[in-house]
Design an enzyme around this catalytic site. Sequence first.
Site, PDB file in Angstrom:
ATOM      1  CB  CYS A  60      72.088  67.462  83.236  1.00 16.68           C
ATOM      2  SG  CYS A  60      71.261  68.330  84.413  1.00 16.68           S
TER       3      CYS A  60
ATOM      4  NE  ARG B 163      78.394  64.851  82.664  1.00 17.98           N
ATOM      5  CZ  ARG B 163      79.443  65.450  82.149  1.00 17.98           C
ATOM      6  NH1 ARG B 163      80.429  64.561  81.803  1.00 17.98           N
ATOM      7  NH2 ARG B 163      79.520  66.666  82.239  1.00 17.98           N
TER       8      ARG B 163
ATOM      9  CD1 TRP C 244      73.408  65.987  90.261  1.00 15.93           C
ATOM     10  CD2 TRP C 244      73.240  68.218  90.271  1.00 15.93           C
ATOM     11  NE1 TRP C 244      73.845  66.687  91.434  1.00 15.93           N
ATOM     12  CE2 TRP C 244      73.776  67.786  91.454  1.00 15.93           C
ATOM     13  CE3 TRP C 244      73.002  69.556  90.029  1.00 15.93           C
ATOM     14  CZ2 TRP C 244      74.325  68.694  92.609  1.00 15.93           C
ATOM     15  CZ3 TRP C 244      73.276  70.250  90.997  1.00 15.93           C
ATOM     16  CH2 TRP C 244      74.020  69.856  92.224  1.00 15.93           C
TER      17      TRP C 244
ATOM     18  CG  ASN D  40      72.832  69.040  80.165  1.00 20.46           C
ATOM     19  OD1 ASN D  40      71.839  68.178  80.415  1.00 20.46           O
ATOM     20  ND2 ASN D  40      74.139  68.063  79.787  1.00 20.46           N
ATOM     21  N   GLY D  41      72.088  72.783  81.811  1.00 23.31           N
ATOM     22  CA  GLY D  41      72.382  74.183  82.367  1.00 23.31           C
ATOM     23  C   GLY D  41      71.436  74.963  83.079  1.00 23.31           C
TER      24      GLY D  41
ATOM     25  CD  GLU E  73      91.932  65.614  97.370  1.00 24.86           C
ATOM     26  OE1 GLU E  73      91.175  66.491  97.189  1.00 24.86           O
ATOM     27  OE2 GLU E  73      91.339  64.678  96.380  1.00 24.86           O
TER      28      GLU E  73
ATOM     29  CE  LYS F  89      88.464  62.533  96.919  1.00 21.63           C
ATOM     30  NZ  LYS F  89      88.943  63.619  95.897  1.00 21.63           N
TER      31      LYS F  89
ATOM     32  CD  GLU G  64      84.684  64.262  96.975  1.00 16.64           C
ATOM     33  OE1 GLU G  64      84.062  64.968  96.040  1.00 16.64           O
ATOM     34  OE2 GLU G  64      85.715  63.802  97.271  1.00 16.64           O
TER      35      GLU G  64
ATOM     36  CG  HIS H 131      96.122  78.186 116.938  1.00 17.77           C
ATOM     37  ND1 HIS H 131      96.590  79.003 118.060  1.00 17.77           N
ATOM     38  CD2 HIS H 131      97.214  77.536 116.383  1.00 17.77           C
ATOM     39  CE1 HIS H 131      97.805  79.084 117.912  1.00 17.77           C
ATOM     40  NE2 HIS H 131      98.170  78.489 116.865  1.00 17.77           N
TER      41      HIS H 131
ATOM     42  CE  LYS I 293      85.186  62.748  87.748  1.00 15.33           C
ATOM     43  NZ  LYS I 293      86.060  62.742  88.957  1.00 15.33           N
TER      44      LYS I 293
HETATM   45  C1  F6R Z   1      86.246  65.891  94.664  1.00 14.97           C
HETATM   46  C2  F6R Z   1      86.052  66.233  93.374  1.00 14.97           C
HETATM   47  C3  F6R Z   1      85.705  67.949  93.183  1.00 14.97           C
HETATM   48  C4  F6R Z   1      86.106  68.463  91.835  1.00 14.97           C
HETATM   49  C5  F6R Z   1      85.806  69.948  91.660  1.00 14.97           C
HETATM   50  C6  F6R Z   1      86.376  70.567  90.491  1.00 14.97           C
HETATM   51  O1  F6R Z   1      86.483  64.403  94.434  1.00 14.97           O
HETATM   52  O2  F6R Z   1      86.228  65.626  92.492  1.00 14.97           O
HETATM   53  O3  F6R Z   1      85.812  68.599  94.548  1.00 14.97           O
HETATM   54  O4  F6R Z   1      87.448  68.488  92.183  1.00 14.97           O
HETATM   55  O5  F6R Z   1      84.195  69.899  91.356  1.00 14.97           O
HETATM   56  O6  F6R Z   1      86.034  69.744  89.442  1.00 14.97           O
HETATM   57  P1  F6R Z   1      87.223  69.961  88.177  1.00 14.97           P
HETATM   58  O7  F6R Z   1      88.454  69.473  88.592  1.00 14.97           O
HETATM   59  O8  F6R Z   1      86.343  69.273  87.139  1.00 14.97           O
HETATM   60  O9  F6R Z   1      87.022  71.471  87.866  1.00 14.97           O
END
Ligand code: F6R
Length: 610
Positions: A2, A27, A74, A100-101, A483, A487, A490, A506, A605
């Site tokens: 949010c 975000r 959100w 927010n929250g 990772e 990517k 996502e 395995h 985000k």
């Molecule tokens: C993936 C991504 C998320 C963040 C995770 C932690 O591309 O961005 O998996 O890495 O939500 O976020 P931060 O680093 O902001 O604590």
Amino acid sequence: MCGIVGYIGTQQAAPLIVSGLKRLEYRGYDSAGVCIISDSGLRIEKKAGRVAALEKFVDIDSLSGTVGVGHTRWATHGLPNDVNAHPHTDQSGSIALVHNGIIENYVTIKKKLLNAGYTFRSETDSEVLAVFIGMLYDQLNDVELAVRTALSEVEGTFGLVVVSTHEPDMIIAARRGSPLILGIGNGEYLVASDAAAVIAHTRQVVYLNENEMAILRRDGFTTKTIENVKTRSVVEEVSFELEQIEKGGFEHFMLKEIFEQPTTFHDGFRGRLQIEEGTVRLGGLTSVVDKLRAAKRIIITACGTSWHAALVGEYLIEHLARVPVEVEYASEFRYRNPIINSDDIVIAISQSGETADTLAAIREAQLKGATVLGMVNVVGSTIARETDAGVYLHAGPEIGVASTKAFTSQLCVLTQFALYLGRMRALSAEQGREIARELALIPEHIRTILRGADEVRRIAHEYSSVSNFLYLGRGFNFPAALEGALKLKEISYIHAEGYPAAEMKHGPIALIDDNMPVIFIAPKDEIYEKVLTNIQEVRARSGKVIAIADEEDEYIASIANHVIRIPRTLPMLTPILASIPLQLLAYYIAVERGCNVDMPRNLAKSVTVE
Ligand code: F6R
């Protein structure tokens, strides 16, 4: 997640708020709304979908008034529809809030209000808070007092902005567990959940502290605790420029951020790396040097991509400093009553510095007496402020929801931290010099890889319609495989899994047929030969192999379907280089599939709720 933008001043509030909301779109959100104090009362417009849908629905310029608030939601409690969108009002329609929250005890409060005859339109916890504040206003006849009284009774987290026709020349903002920033202008103030929303108007900001609130009027503002104790606020300058949060000619923020990495990586070691001494100067850790020297164990906690960086950190620190390291998902760590000793160092890694689980994990560690360090990108964020010491990533604002440049900056900082710790222990100056020299070459290596982006795009084109991918790597590159898979899933919604290469036999090997592309991260390190065996196992089952390999590795081309080259470096630095083509591959595949790369579905985000 949010986003909040509020304004009080002399300009028309609505267009200013809506342009601020657009800056927060990155975000992640699913509905948007505004409330303006107009001559005839509160004018509220809200709509499910993007800010653009709200603009289509209502002529923003027709919302006349110089005080107002806006929100991007959100969804947590209730569907992302028009009714659940913020702002919400009290029963009389004279007090509006954006929130927010999460209000954890909203069910209890709602029951009380229902018993007292109040009714609700939405399914949200936030409306309960608005109605509660309205009920208290009816008793106390004072908006600020009603807000403070309500906030002292709610459990949970809030970044909150309230406007009311009872006090049309005032905005109230309050925070607990969800960030709020005041933008300080001349005769005007903004309040926002993210500096990106205010920077077009002012660079002067005040970061509200936990349990703090601000009363903003055109001629000034005051801050106090929610318990009504006056506080002193410090005006700070935002550390980034407007162009850093714009696309700068790139089609997407994600692509821009991938291409920024030679610079952002360099910024991560500039002024820190001491090549001749083979060590690192980390000013943010000066106050905890003795604790670092005495540390018996390091626990790194994080979520998502940052957790993958933590896994590389584990390999680096154990390799260079010989200190045992444990890596914990913050969401698990916070609830499993972890065993922590006073000579443990707990490190939180976070791009946003606001991730709710990571924040809760560091609070748990602090409660148990550990020294807590932060490796955080966003300056002034909650994790950066609540940790005992730390190192900023200096990657600049990351707008693309999928983390790219922050990840490589995390690896940059972790490598330096491991080197720093190693040099305090058994690592020689000569060994330190070699690592420092190689680290300093990484920006140039990244540039070289980026020059080959078209080749990655061609491979992406060939595989954009598959349904599954496997990513395999060993040692330092096992987390890089995780990772890479994250990517891809996502942003392209293709199912992808990362594994240590040798684990394939395995279980995952059962998946391999001629439809399954398998990405191998295979630099020439001490386990290179073993990885070649794993590649042969995939080829024997008709799987398609995409290898990420050293420039001069000629052999691998004879067994892989495609080879993406990375320059030669130390094995411990290869995950940094391997990540770049994996980011590009995910990006180009997602673009081919027509996905919304910068704002993938369901993702946010900064994950500020559990
Ligand atoms: C993936 C991504 C998320 C963040 C995770 C932690 O591309 O961005 O998996 O890495 O939500 O976020 P931060 O680093 O902001 O604590």
